[in-house]
Design an enzyme around this catalytic site. Sequence first.
Site, short mmCIF file in Angstrom:
data_model
loop_
_atom_site.label_atom_id
_atom_site.label_comp_id
_atom_site.label_asym_id
_atom_site.label_seq_id
_atom_site.Cartn_x
_atom_site.Cartn_y
_atom_site.Cartn_z
N LYS A 187 52.70 0.06 -16.70
CA LYS A 187 52.75 1.29 -17.50
C LYS A 187 54.20 1.78 -17.48
O LYS A 187 54.63 2.44 -16.54
CB LYS A 187 51.81 2.32 -16.89
CG LYS A 187 51.20 3.31 -17.87
CD LYS A 187 52.16 4.23 -18.58
CE LYS A 187 52.69 5.37 -17.76
NZ LYS A 187 53.78 6.10 -18.45
N GLU A 262 58.69 4.64 -4.62
CA GLU A 262 60.14 4.86 -4.57
C GLU A 262 60.37 6.16 -5.33
O GLU A 262 60.21 6.19 -6.55
CB GLU A 262 60.86 3.66 -5.19
CG GLU A 262 62.31 3.58 -4.77
CD GLU A 262 63.23 4.20 -5.78
OE1 GLU A 262 63.44 5.44 -5.69
OE2 GLU A 262 63.73 3.48 -6.66
N CYS A 296 68.03 7.94 -8.82
CA CYS A 296 67.47 8.56 -7.61
C CYS A 296 68.44 8.41 -6.44
O CYS A 296 68.33 9.12 -5.45
CB CYS A 296 66.11 7.99 -7.29
SG CYS A 296 66.02 6.24 -7.57
N GLU A 394 66.37 17.87 -6.63
CA GLU A 394 66.90 16.77 -7.43
C GLU A 394 67.08 17.23 -8.88
O GLU A 394 66.13 17.64 -9.53
CB GLU A 394 65.93 15.57 -7.38
CG GLU A 394 66.51 14.34 -8.02
CD GLU A 394 65.62 13.11 -7.85
OE1 GLU A 394 64.39 13.25 -7.99
OE2 GLU A 394 66.16 12.02 -7.60
P1 ADP Z 1 59.91 12.17 -14.78
O1 ADP Z 1 59.43 13.56 -14.49
O2 ADP Z 1 61.33 11.97 -14.50
O3 ADP Z 1 59.50 11.64 -16.12
P2 ADP Z 1 57.71 10.95 -13.48
O4 ADP Z 1 57.54 10.70 -12.04
O5 ADP Z 1 56.82 11.97 -14.10
O6 ADP Z 1 59.21 11.26 -13.70
O7 ADP Z 1 57.54 9.59 -14.30
C1 ADP Z 1 57.63 8.31 -13.79
C2 ADP Z 1 56.47 7.47 -14.31
O8 ADP Z 1 55.26 8.04 -13.82
C3 ADP Z 1 56.33 7.46 -15.83
O9 ADP Z 1 55.90 6.16 -16.24
C4 ADP Z 1 55.25 8.47 -16.08
O10 ADP Z 1 54.53 8.28 -17.28
C5 ADP Z 1 54.34 8.23 -14.88
N1 ADP Z 1 53.44 9.35 -14.56
C6 ADP Z 1 53.63 10.67 -14.77
N2 ADP Z 1 52.58 11.38 -14.33
C7 ADP Z 1 51.69 10.51 -13.81
C8 ADP Z 1 50.40 10.60 -13.17
N3 ADP Z 1 49.82 11.78 -12.99
N4 ADP Z 1 49.81 9.48 -12.74
C9 ADP Z 1 50.41 8.27 -12.89
N5 ADP Z 1 51.60 8.11 -13.49
C10 ADP Z 1 52.25 9.19 -13.94
#
Ligand code: ADP
Length: 496
Positions: A187, A262, A296, A394
Amino acid sequence: MSMIEFLPEVADFLNAVQGLRIDGQRVAAPETIAVINPSTEAEIARVASADAAHVDMAVAAARQALSGPWGTMSGHDRGVLLWRLADAIEARKDIFGQLDALDNGKPFYKARDVDAVYSARHFRYFAGWASKIEGRTIPVSEPGRFNYTSVEPVGVCGLITPWNYPTLMVAWKLAPALAAGNTIVLKPAEQTPLSALYLADLALEIGFPPGVLNVVPGLGGTAGAALAAHKGVDKIGFTGSTETGRRIVAASTGNLKKVSLELGGKAANIIFPDADLASATDGAFWALFGNNGQSCTAGARLFVHASIREQVLAGLIQRANALSVGPGMARAAHDLGPIISQPQMDKVLSYVAQGEAEGARRVAGGHRLDQPGYFVAPTILDGVSDAMAVAREEIFGPVLAVLSFEDESEVLARANATEFGLAAGLWTNDLSRAHRMAARLQAGTIWINTWGDTDAASPFGGMKQSGYGREMGQEAIALYSQTKSVWLGIKESDLI
Ligand code: ADP
């Protein structure tokens, strides 16, 4: 401004609405995601957006593929496929470079020569591992027993990746997971799905069996959440924010799937007065501004010894004002591209405002550039103190916080006073100090007189709330494997 022309493959790719990649097929979805070019704010492509039912399909395909030819393929043959994928990525580095430059916004030359080339190297390194995953023979105390271990894949791995290095973050997870024999549901971040989809097509083309690599672009709260909670997924490998990491751990409890994380960072970077100041200033500058601060491991808290503060600060300001910022697809080689999105840009600018309101001094940048795209001028905040939000949270953008210190034990305690522990570094010519600090800094990676180096062969990951598990190196094979202990009873009487 002169722009790089799209390669025909890229133009075709952007024109067709990209379906999900499940079991070697392109699957349409009722919902689509508009992919925005952050350099222009224009929609550049539409990509199918997976829902929970699509994730179900992809997990089923990955499960099925475990009992197909992939499940019985030798390590040697998996390695051959991984090596071929590495070659294919390298041969198409211009395509990967354009795709990442378009949806992430980073300069094409960096996307091609760093992100794509290092992704290829990553697959090549793990191609070597595929045939070297070995168990042990263990001398046990009970007579008449023979014990050995075999190392097996975990099974179906859900890989969830961020937008800051679209191809490379996929490579970091995918290469060891495939080397170890797993099947994948990937994903990618909703902002940057293009290169992951292209990679799935390439993998199929060069001979990976259908169902081994499935890609389900979609929203984090929908596709990502469904994957994290799915009972048919054996492991989640995640890179992203600490907050989302916590959600993933919570969602994983239904089937107690393995999780490696990570997460965020707020790396301390320390310049001691005995350092080579020219290279320390340069290194500290790129430690933060490399990838526009969207990293990061960005050296976001720069501790400069009080006796050299003015000199270092002047060098940083001069470098910030000289940076060239422009669209990812510009023909000119810009140093930096835009911020990934409008919300992220707004967040970065609000941190700058908050820093100033709390008493920091803005000595460079701090504003949006007057042109289309989410461009923020490289920003330096001086006079930052430990309690300010810009020193604790961050930001994930081009904002360098400069703090000053007096002595080693003081700066060590302040550097470690953070919930994060991904990376830290120092600049010094005192060998003993370098080792003292490396041993005491609480972070998964320590850089001394350098910054930002990573290598497929060297483990990488976080302490404290920067996550758990180590990617890269032999640790990454362990991360995507599980050990089985096998006992055999031997009839002693037969020997007499
Ligand atoms: P950012 O806020 O910088 O976009 P995220 O941690 O939200 O960082 O995003 C990193 C990845 O995690 C993306 O692929 C995002 O779609 C996914 N993501 C965001 N929310 C969820 C969730 N609740 N469960 C699983 N994956 C998620």
